[in-house]
Structure formats: C-alpha cells, structure tokens
Design a protein around this motif. Structure first.
Motif, short mmCIF file in Angstrom:
data_model
loop_
_atom_site.label_atom_id
_atom_site.label_comp_id
_atom_site.label_asym_id
_atom_site.label_seq_id
_atom_site.Cartn_x
_atom_site.Cartn_y
_atom_site.Cartn_z
N SER A 117 0.82 -1.21 0.00
CA SER A 117 0.00 0.00 0.00
C SER A 117 0.86 1.26 0.00
O SER A 117 2.11 1.20 0.02
CB SER A 117 -0.93 0.00 1.21
OG SER A 117 -1.86 1.07 1.13
N SER A 118 0.19 2.39 -0.03
CA SER A 118 0.84 3.70 -0.05
C SER A 118 0.03 4.66 0.80
O SER A 118 -1.19 4.52 0.92
CB SER A 118 0.94 4.22 -1.48
OG SER A 118 1.39 5.56 -1.51
N THR A 119 0.70 5.65 1.37
CA THR A 119 -0.01 6.70 2.11
C THR A 119 -0.32 7.90 1.23
O THR A 119 -0.92 8.88 1.71
CB THR A 119 0.81 7.15 3.34
OG1 THR A 119 2.10 7.59 2.91
CG2 THR A 119 0.96 6.01 4.33
N TYR B 110 -3.28 5.44 -3.16
CA TYR B 110 -4.05 4.54 -2.31
C TYR B 110 -5.38 4.17 -2.97
O TYR B 110 -5.77 2.99 -2.98
CB TYR B 110 -4.30 5.19 -0.96
CG TYR B 110 -5.27 4.41 -0.08
CD1 TYR B 110 -4.91 3.19 0.46
CD2 TYR B 110 -6.55 4.90 0.16
CE1 TYR B 110 -5.79 2.45 1.24
CE2 TYR B 110 -7.45 4.18 0.94
CZ TYR B 110 -7.06 2.95 1.47
OH TYR B 110 -7.94 2.22 2.23
N LEU C 220 -4.88 1.65 -5.60
CA LEU C 220 -4.56 0.34 -5.04
C LEU C 220 -5.82 -0.35 -4.51
O LEU C 220 -5.96 -1.58 -4.60
CB LEU C 220 -3.52 0.48 -3.93
CG LEU C 220 -2.11 0.81 -4.40
CD1 LEU C 220 -1.24 1.25 -3.22
CD2 LEU C 220 -1.47 -0.38 -5.11
N VAL C 221 -6.74 0.43 -3.95
CA VAL C 221 -8.01 -0.15 -3.51
C VAL C 221 -8.74 -0.76 -4.71
O VAL C 221 -9.29 -1.87 -4.63
CB VAL C 221 -8.89 0.92 -2.82
CG1 VAL C 221 -10.30 0.38 -2.60
CG2 VAL C 221 -8.26 1.33 -1.50
N VAL D 229 -2.15 -7.73 2.48
CA VAL D 229 -1.82 -6.31 2.28
C VAL D 229 -0.83 -5.85 3.33
O VAL D 229 -1.04 -6.05 4.53
CB VAL D 229 -3.09 -5.43 2.34
CG1 VAL D 229 -2.71 -3.95 2.24
CG2 VAL D 229 -4.04 -5.80 1.22
N GLY E 64 -0.15 -2.67 4.64
CA GLY E 64 -0.78 -1.37 4.60
C GLY E 64 -0.42 -0.50 5.79
O GLY E 64 0.56 -0.75 6.51
N GLN F 198 -6.29 2.70 7.03
CA GLN F 198 -6.69 2.37 5.66
C GLN F 198 -7.77 1.28 5.70
O GLN F 198 -7.57 0.14 5.30
CB GLN F 198 -5.48 1.95 4.83
CG GLN F 198 -4.47 3.09 4.67
CD GLN F 198 -3.29 2.73 3.75
OE1 GLN F 198 -2.92 1.57 3.60
NE2 GLN F 198 -2.71 3.75 3.15
N LEU G 87 -9.09 -0.82 2.47
CA LEU G 87 -8.16 -1.86 2.03
C LEU G 87 -8.12 -3.00 3.05
O LEU G 87 -8.07 -4.19 2.67
CB LEU G 87 -6.76 -1.24 1.86
CG LEU G 87 -5.77 -1.95 0.92
CD1 LEU G 87 -6.39 -2.26 -0.43
CD2 LEU G 87 -4.52 -1.10 0.76
N TYR H 202 -4.11 -8.52 6.86
CA TYR H 202 -3.73 -7.11 6.76
C TYR H 202 -2.71 -6.77 7.84
O TYR H 202 -2.94 -7.01 9.03
CB TYR H 202 -4.96 -6.22 6.93
CG TYR H 202 -4.70 -4.76 6.63
CD1 TYR H 202 -4.71 -4.30 5.32
CD2 TYR H 202 -4.43 -3.85 7.65
CE1 TYR H 202 -4.46 -2.97 5.03
CE2 TYR H 202 -4.19 -2.51 7.38
CZ TYR H 202 -4.20 -2.08 6.06
OH TYR H 202 -3.95 -0.75 5.78
#
Length: 614
Positions: free
Chosen positions: A525-527, A532, A535-536, A551, A553, A557, A560, A567
């Motif tokens: 994932s990314s902030t 983001y 990616l979802v 994930v 993450g 998030q 996601l 997760y």
C-alpha cells in the motif's frame, strides 16, 4: 562468486586456510578444496569435496594433509556441475602445479582445444583447469618464474583471480588478478592472500589490494608485485581492522535473522556517518555544489537487491531534488547505446563493491569520461577505488546471501543524498534538510517496532499457513513497485516459491489471468491518497477473481483492510518513507516461511553472496 585463500608462513597452513574458507563460504558453497606443499616431501598434497568447508576439513584431517604453504577454494559453479571432479584445486598433467580460481576464463574453449591437441589431459568440465596447463607449459619453457608468469597471464582472457603453487618453486605462492578481487595480507606469522580480507581477519593487520592486471610472488615474509608486462609494481600495505562480531551469529539461529535485527543500528550508523562528513561529502562524491546545480540527469545502476534500491532511489532524487533520474540494471546497461552528454552523473550501487556487471559499467563510463559515484558497504572495494567518487554505508559485514541491512542502508544513503542535492538545488529548505537525519532515525526505529508488533503472529500462524503455497504475486505502485519486486526476490531466494512482481496498474494488461485462490497476492500500500485509491481498485479486481489477498498497509486504511484476507497495519509515514517501515516486516515474514520449509536460509541453493562473474 568463488573464494580463494592462500597462506605462506611459519605455521601450518591447513587450519588457517580452512578458517579463511569458512569466513568466505557465503560467496560459494557447491564444493571446496585445499592443496599444500608437504614440508617433508616438498610434494603437492590435496583434498577436495562436493559440499561444505566442514566436509573438506574432515577430509583434510582424515588424510593428515598439511604444510606451511597452502591454497584453498570454495566454489560457486559456472562451468561444470557441482561435483568433486570439478572442485578446485585443479592440476597440470604432472600434478606438480595446483591452482584455485575465482572468475571466468573467456577463451577457455580455444585453450582447451589447443592443449588437448598437444596431448594435455583434462579431468574436469571447468574453465579453470586450463590455467594449470597454461602454467605448466610456461614453467617448462622458462626457468625464471617471472618470465613464465608474463607468458601465462597474457594467454588468458576474461575475469580472474587465481592462486597457484608449484613443486618447482616450493617457496612461492603465485597470485594473479584481472577484473576479480584479490588482496594480500601481512601478519606476524606470514603472508595471506584472499578474495576478501575477511578471510584473514584473525591473522593479518595489514593489507594491500592488488590492482588490475597484476601478479604477485608471495614468499613467507614478503611479496613482489608486477604488472602483466613484467614491470615491477610498487604497492604499500595499509593497516586494517575488523569487527569482532562480523562472522558470529551472536545467539541468533541464522545470520539473516541477526542482520534483520541489526538494521536499526545500521541505518543509524549510516545516518551518523553521513552527517559527520559535513561539507566533505562533496569531496567524497567528487562533485561540487555548483556542478550539482547544473546536473540535468542522474543515473542509478545496480543488480538484484541493489538494483531495486536504485529504482527506489529514482523516486528520491526526482521528488526531493527535482532532478530527472533513471535507473538501470547493470547487467543490461552495458549492452545499450551510451549517450554521452554533459551535466550527468552515474551512481553505481553494490553491497560488496565487487559486483562484476556493476564494475564493468563503471569502467565503461570512466572510459567515456563520465562522472561515476560508487555506493557500497565496503570502503576497500574495487568500486571505491575505480569510481570518481564514493558514498559509504555503515551496515557492517553482511554474511547471509539474502541482503537485508545492506538494502536498507543503501536506501538510507540515497534518501540522505537526494535531500542534500535538493537543498543545493534550492528545492529543499534548510529546516527540512536539518530534519532529515531525525526522520531517518525514526524510520529505523519504526522498521524494528513494526516487525516486533507482528513477530509472534508470523511465527505461530502466518508463516506455517503461507508456506503451503507454491506461487505468489506481489503488486505495488509508484515506490511500492520496486519494493514489491525486492520482496518477491526475497521470496524466491529464500523459500524457492515462485514469486513475481508487477506494477499494480498493469494487472488488466495480462497478469490478471494468473489470479486464482491458490496464488496469494501481496499488495504494497501507499499513504499517498491518489495512489491509495488506485490500489483499492486493484485489490477489488483481484478479490473479484477469488484471490487470497495479503496487504502490507498502514493504520487507518479501513477500505483496504476490509478487502484483505491478511492485513498488516503499519505506522503512517510519508509515501517515500514506506520502504523503511515495511522492509523489516516482509524480510521477517519471508524468513519464517523459509524456516517452516526447512530451507538453507543463509546459503540458498544455486546462489552466492558476491557476484564477481558476469
């Protein structure tokens, strides 16, 4: 890839050679061998085995093989299967000359044909064996060993570092270097030769690194160096120190696990070292602030894990310094057209500083008078000596073949340097620059705390479950894509599970056909808010096709997290700091899967630590 070790002195050689080979076994562990001149008979004795240095030690002890002058070898196979017949040492027809070799003899086929036509008999499938026969002829034709070696070395083409002993010259070890690392150490009890000074860390306190295209005659207490044309080469020894714990596991079961947990300290040490350089950093890298302002492009080059560090570094330089950056795989770069233009710089990245493809790129760029900078963990490496400038990480020796702390300290150095380039170029404010070191120290802490947060669940639940799968897919966007590629590489290296990485945005262009319930998808994932959301959407695509989704993450998030079968919620950081926070967690996850599968973690099959052949 292979390692050579030699000793000529007043002590028995077998223990010294075997100790040195053990220290360098991470460079190659298909087979091992030892040869020496017997003190009493002045004849060659040897042992060689398929397998480990430990097996070799048993064979040497069983055969009572020893002498005050000896050479040894650990092998990573390039030519010929990893069997005892192909293990070094190799011999001439009379078995009075023995050699051990690291590298590749590129004209071995032509030499073998020529030698076979002259009634020379070969006993292996290796390229290395031709060296012994070439030496045999030269020593027969010249009573003067100096003249013999000039003839021999100029018949060989390729990249090689080899040691040789001969019954005709029982007081000398021959050492030859061309495009493969070789150094000579000096201690109280004699002279030492090795691919890496780590081999003689317990014995020598001075070292000299042999230059390109040189050979040496190593006696008990002195050494003579010569260029390939026969002219004498005058070199000075330098003092060298070693870290006491470099080759100890310090209570950890594997070097890799130890090195995963050394990352916080290694990142901190790298930051402190760089901060302490101050304005000298420009002298180190060989560029002035004025030259940096004029740069219009920077190139980052590496192989394997260092290649992925280079790819991540591309984002650092473009974001922090507003400088166009390109990343290249060294193994491919050499064969592409080279566009020479001013105001460009090239950063070559290598943990060992001895990676063959990377060094060949440096040599090609130097020949075109382009500015080169070596980023490495080893201050005595060929990369430091051959590049125009250098930047050093402070990871300390990394023994496990799979890189961990070398990778994160490379990212640290690239992040720090990109920030300083940005400040020089007027992009990064003084307050932001001053905060860089603090932020990197925080990233080091988060790397370890994130790992510890999930450690027991990984050991008890996740690793046993995911060890059952035969293939995996890794996805990422932006800086997450090269990070996904690095994680996929770790999975391949350590677990032998087939793992492939893709840019998440490319799913619909083919890789989506691979998605099924038996292929876990690991999403990075990314902030960054926009990335983001993309990616979802990717997560929804793979879940709609029945994928099992893991994930990596960040906290908060939720969308996601709801889509994921597993997760990992990591602390929220800036988008370009994500590689630091996620690296330790994924390294440990892969380590534990490999542990569950009973894999050889520190020495994965078919691999070696330092890739010194192309």
């Amino acid at each position: 890839m292979c390692s050579v070790v030699g000793y000529n002195g007043s002590s028995s050689s077998s223990n010294i050679i075997l100790s040195g080979l053990s220290r360098l076994e991470y460079r190659g562990y298909d087979s091992a061998g030892f040869a020496c001149i017997d003190n009493r008979t002045q004849q060659l004795e040897y042992a060689k085995v398929q397998g480990s240095v430990e097996k070799l030690a048993q064979a040497v002890t069983a055969g009572s093989i020893d002498g005050i002058m000896g050479i040894g070898h650990t092998r990573w196979s390039t030519h010929g299967a990893p069997i005892a017949e192909n293990a070094h040492p190799h011999f001439d027809c009379t078995k009075t000359v023995a050699i051990v070799h690291n590298g590749i003899i590129e004209n071995h086929y032509e030499l073998r044909q020529e030698l076979a036509n002259s009634a020379h008999i070969f006993h292996s499938q290796t390229d290395s064996e031709v060296i012994a026969h070439v030496l045999e002829i030269a020593l027969e034709q010249h009573a003067d060993i100096h003249k013999a070696l000039i003839q021999a070395v100029n018949r060989l083409e390729g990249a090689f570092a080899f040691l040789a002993v001969s019954e005709k010259h029982p007081e000398i070890i021959i050492a030859v270097r061309k495009r493969s690392p070789l150094c000579v150490g000096k201690g109280v009890d004699g002279m030492y030769i090795a691919s890496d000074p780590l081999a003689f860390a317990s014995y020598a306190d001075q070292v000299v690194f042999m230059p390109e295209n040189t050979f040496a005659l190593v006696y008990k207490h002195n050494v003579e160096f010569f260029n390939f044309d026969g002219s004498e080469c005058f070199l000075s020894f330098q003092n060298i120190t070693f870290q006491d714990n470099a080759t100890n596991k310090n209570g950890f079961e594997h070097f890799m696990l130890k090195e995963i947990y050394e990352q916080k300290e290694a990142i901190g040490s790298t930051v402190n070292f760089l901060e302490e350089t101050g304005e000298l950093i420009w002298d180190y890298i060989g560029l002035t602030p004025e030259q940096i302002k004029k740069l219009d492009r920077i190139h980052l080059i590496g192989c394997g894990t260092s290649g992925y560090a280079a790819h991540i570094g591309q984002f650092f330089f473009e974001h922090f310094a507003m400088l166009k950056a390109d990343y290249h795989l060294a193994s491919e770069f050499r064969y592409m057209p080279l566009f020479v233009s001013p105001n460009q710089a090239y950063i070559a990245i290598s943990q060992s500083g001895e990676t063959a493809d990377t060094l060949e790129v440096i040599r090609m760029l130097n020949a075109s008078q382009l500015h080169t900078i070596g980023l490495t963990n080893v201050p005595t490496s060929s990369l430091v000596r051959e590049a125009d400038g250098f930047l050093l990480t402070q990871a300390g020796p990394e023994i496990s073949v799979a890189s961990t702390k070398a990778f994160t300290t490379q990212l640290t150095a690239l992040y720090w340097l990109a920030m300083h380039f940005g400040h020089v170029r007027g992009v990064v404010s003084k307050s932001t620059l001053d905060n860089t070191a603090r932020e990197l120290h925080i990233m080091a802490q988060l790397l370890e705390s994130t790992l510890d947060m999930y450690k027991f669940d990984i050991i008890q639940k996740y690793a046993p479950h995911y060890a059952q799968f035969k293939k995996m897919i890794f996805l990422g966007r932006h800086v997450g894509y090269p990070l996904a590629s690095e994680f996929a590489l770790k999975m391949k290296e350590l677990t032998y599970i087939f793992a492939q990485s893709y840019p998440a945005g490319e799913l619909k262009h083919g890789p989506l056909a691979l998605i099924d319930a038996q292929t876990p998808v690991i999403l990075i994932s990314s902030t960054d808010p926009l990335i983001y959301q993309k990616l979802v959407a990717n997560a929804q695509e793979v879940k709609a096709r029945g994928a099992h989704l893991v994930v990596l993450g960040f906290e908060g998030q939720h969308e996601l997290a709801q889509l994921a079968d597993l997760y990992f919620a990591c602390p929220v950081v800036k988008p370009l700091q994500a590689p630091f926070v996620l690296a330790g967690l994924m390294q440990f996850f892969v380590y534990q899967i490999a542990y569950q599968l009973g894999c050889s973690i520190d020495k994965p099959r078919n691999l070696a630590k330092s890739v010194t052949v192309e």
